[in-house]
Motif scaffolding. Structure first.
Motif, PDB file in Angstrom:
ATOM      1  N   SER A 188      -7.100 -14.504  -4.539  1.00 59.60           N
ATOM      2  CA  SER A 188      -7.281 -15.433  -5.619  1.00 59.60           C
ATOM      3  C   SER A 188      -7.837 -16.543  -5.577  1.00 59.60           C
ATOM      4  CB  SER A 188      -6.197 -15.171  -6.513  1.00 59.60           C
ATOM      5  OG  SER A 188      -5.085 -16.053  -6.008  1.00 59.60           O
TER       6      SER A 188
ATOM      7  N   LEU B  10      -7.484 -11.267 -10.907  1.00 53.05           N
ATOM      8  CA  LEU B  10      -6.979 -12.629 -10.089  1.00 53.05           C
ATOM      9  C   LEU B  10      -7.857 -13.713 -10.632  1.00 53.05           C
ATOM     10  CD1 LEU B  10      -7.040 -10.745  -6.580  1.00 53.05           C
ATOM     11  CD2 LEU B  10      -5.210 -11.136  -8.238  1.00 53.05           C
TER      12      LEU B  10
ATOM     13  N   LEU C 182       2.540  -9.956  -7.579  1.00 56.53           N
ATOM     14  CA  LEU C 182       1.322 -10.394  -6.602  1.00 56.53           C
ATOM     15  C   LEU C 182       1.683 -10.457  -5.093  1.00 56.53           C
ATOM     16  CD1 LEU C 182      -1.653 -10.932  -7.933  1.00 56.53           C
ATOM     17  CD2 LEU C 182      -0.951 -13.539  -7.351  1.00 56.53           C
ATOM     18  N   SER C 183       1.026  -9.906  -4.458  1.00 53.07           N
ATOM     19  CA  SER C 183       1.297  -9.951  -2.804  1.00 53.07           C
ATOM     20  C   SER C 183       0.823 -11.374  -2.503  1.00 53.07           C
ATOM     21  CB  SER C 183       0.586  -8.524  -2.208  1.00 53.07           C
ATOM     22  OG  SER C 183      -0.705  -8.877  -2.118  1.00 53.07           O
TER      23      SER C 183
ATOM     24  N   LYS D 293      -1.246 -11.532   0.280  1.00 50.84           N
ATOM     25  CA  LYS D 293      -2.594 -11.173   0.318  1.00 50.84           C
ATOM     26  C   LYS D 293      -3.560 -11.344  -0.889  1.00 50.84           C
ATOM     27  CE  LYS D 293      -3.819  -8.020   3.212  1.00 50.84           C
ATOM     28  NZ  LYS D 293      -4.041  -6.862   4.190  1.00 50.84           N
ATOM     29  N   GLU D 294      -2.983 -10.865  -2.025  1.00 49.54           N
ATOM     30  CA  GLU D 294      -3.786 -11.048  -3.409  1.00 49.54           C
ATOM     31  C   GLU D 294      -3.781 -12.655  -3.708  1.00 49.54           C
ATOM     32  OE1 GLU D 294      -3.041  -6.963  -5.648  1.00 49.54           O
ATOM     33  OE2 GLU D 294      -1.198  -8.193  -5.458  1.00 49.54           O
TER      34      GLU D 294
END
Length: 277
Positions: free
Chosen positions: A108, A4, A100-101, A103-104
């Protein structure tokens, strides 16, 4: 997490404006060393700033963290621009399409915030240590590494401020408006302080209440260091004044900023989760 961070720094490094701002920020952090070169030698008046004790251990940790914290605006511009570019270039949508969610995505950004704050803190530590070893009158090990809580306060302050900028970048989507909102919020806190002081509480009560506001709570982490200088205190004593101020970093002040950091990061995620991208 490393993946990330790699994604974020590739984006930043490929943006020329962000690259210039980041490099300028670290050059400015280093430039505090130039203060040591300031000398006035005019006839009988001889003044060397480095000899006034500003680089003495442990005072240097307080002085340098307070001064360098003002340079954080450079990275604030990078952070709000980072979010504005995500929307204008539609990379946020592409990241989500690529797996990519949300949340991710927020994670990041927060990891980027933590990295900027950590590198800044290490940078200030190294520069201060070098200046202190070169100019301090006190070089005992126990003195050199006392008052390091100011570095912790500096780190927490940057994380809180950058998290606020991240939240504004997601909220407003345009960097110029986000920065404008940041300055507007600063003015608003000033107006609220004036109203509370005028209508409700005395100075101590006003300071207590304002200590719960985001920008004021961040500023309170590191109090002004100038009245702590022996030269300033000597002048004050000669004119019959004295400074009885508390310069310590307190846990409850750190906790307030950490709570605001959590609110900003969660708010950023809630905004992103709610929006149709």
């Amino acid at each position: 997490m490393i993946r990330l961070l790699q994604i974020e720094f590739i984006k930043l490094w490929n943006n020329r404006a962000s690259k210039v701002l980041i490099l300028s920020y670290f050059v400015l952090l280093t430039s505090i060393a130039l203060v040591a070169a300031i000398k006035f030698d005019i006839g009988p008046i001889k003044f060397h700033l480095a000899e006034q004790g500003i680089f003495n251990f442990p005072y240097i940790w307080h002085f340098n963290t307070f001064i360098t914290a003002f340079f954080k605006l450079f990275l604030a511009i990078v952070i709000v621009s980072m979010m504005a570019n995500e929307y204008s270039n539609k990379t946020i949508k592409q990241n989500l399409i690529d797996g990519l969610s949300k949340k991710e995505f927020i994670l990041s950004k927060f990891l980027t915030v933590l990295t900027f704050a950590a590198i800044s803190t290490i940078f200030v530590f190294v520069v201060s240590l070098i200046l202190g070893l070169a100019y301090s009158d006190y070089n005992e090990f126990s003195i050199i590494f006392s008052d390091l809580e100011f570095l912790l306060a500096f780190f927490i302050k940057l994380v809180g401020f950058f998290s606020f900028c991240l939240f504004l970048g997601i909220l407003v989507k345009r960097s110029a408006f986000a920065l404008g909102f940041l300055f507007l919020w600063q003015i608003l806190e000033g107006i609220v302080r004036g109203l509370i002081r005028w209508k409700l509480l005395d100075g101590t009560g006003t300071d207590f209440v304002m200590g719960f506001f985001p920008l004021n709570s961040m500023f309170n982490l590191i109090k002004e260091p100038f009245t702590r200088l022996s030269a300033v205190q000597n002048v004050a004593n000669q004119v019959g004044e004295s400074f009885k101020l508390d310069y310590h970093v307190y846990f409850h002040e750190v906790l307030i900023v950490m709570v605001w950091t959590g609110i900003f990061i969660y708010g950023s995620y809630a905004l992103l989760k709610k929006r149709d991208l």
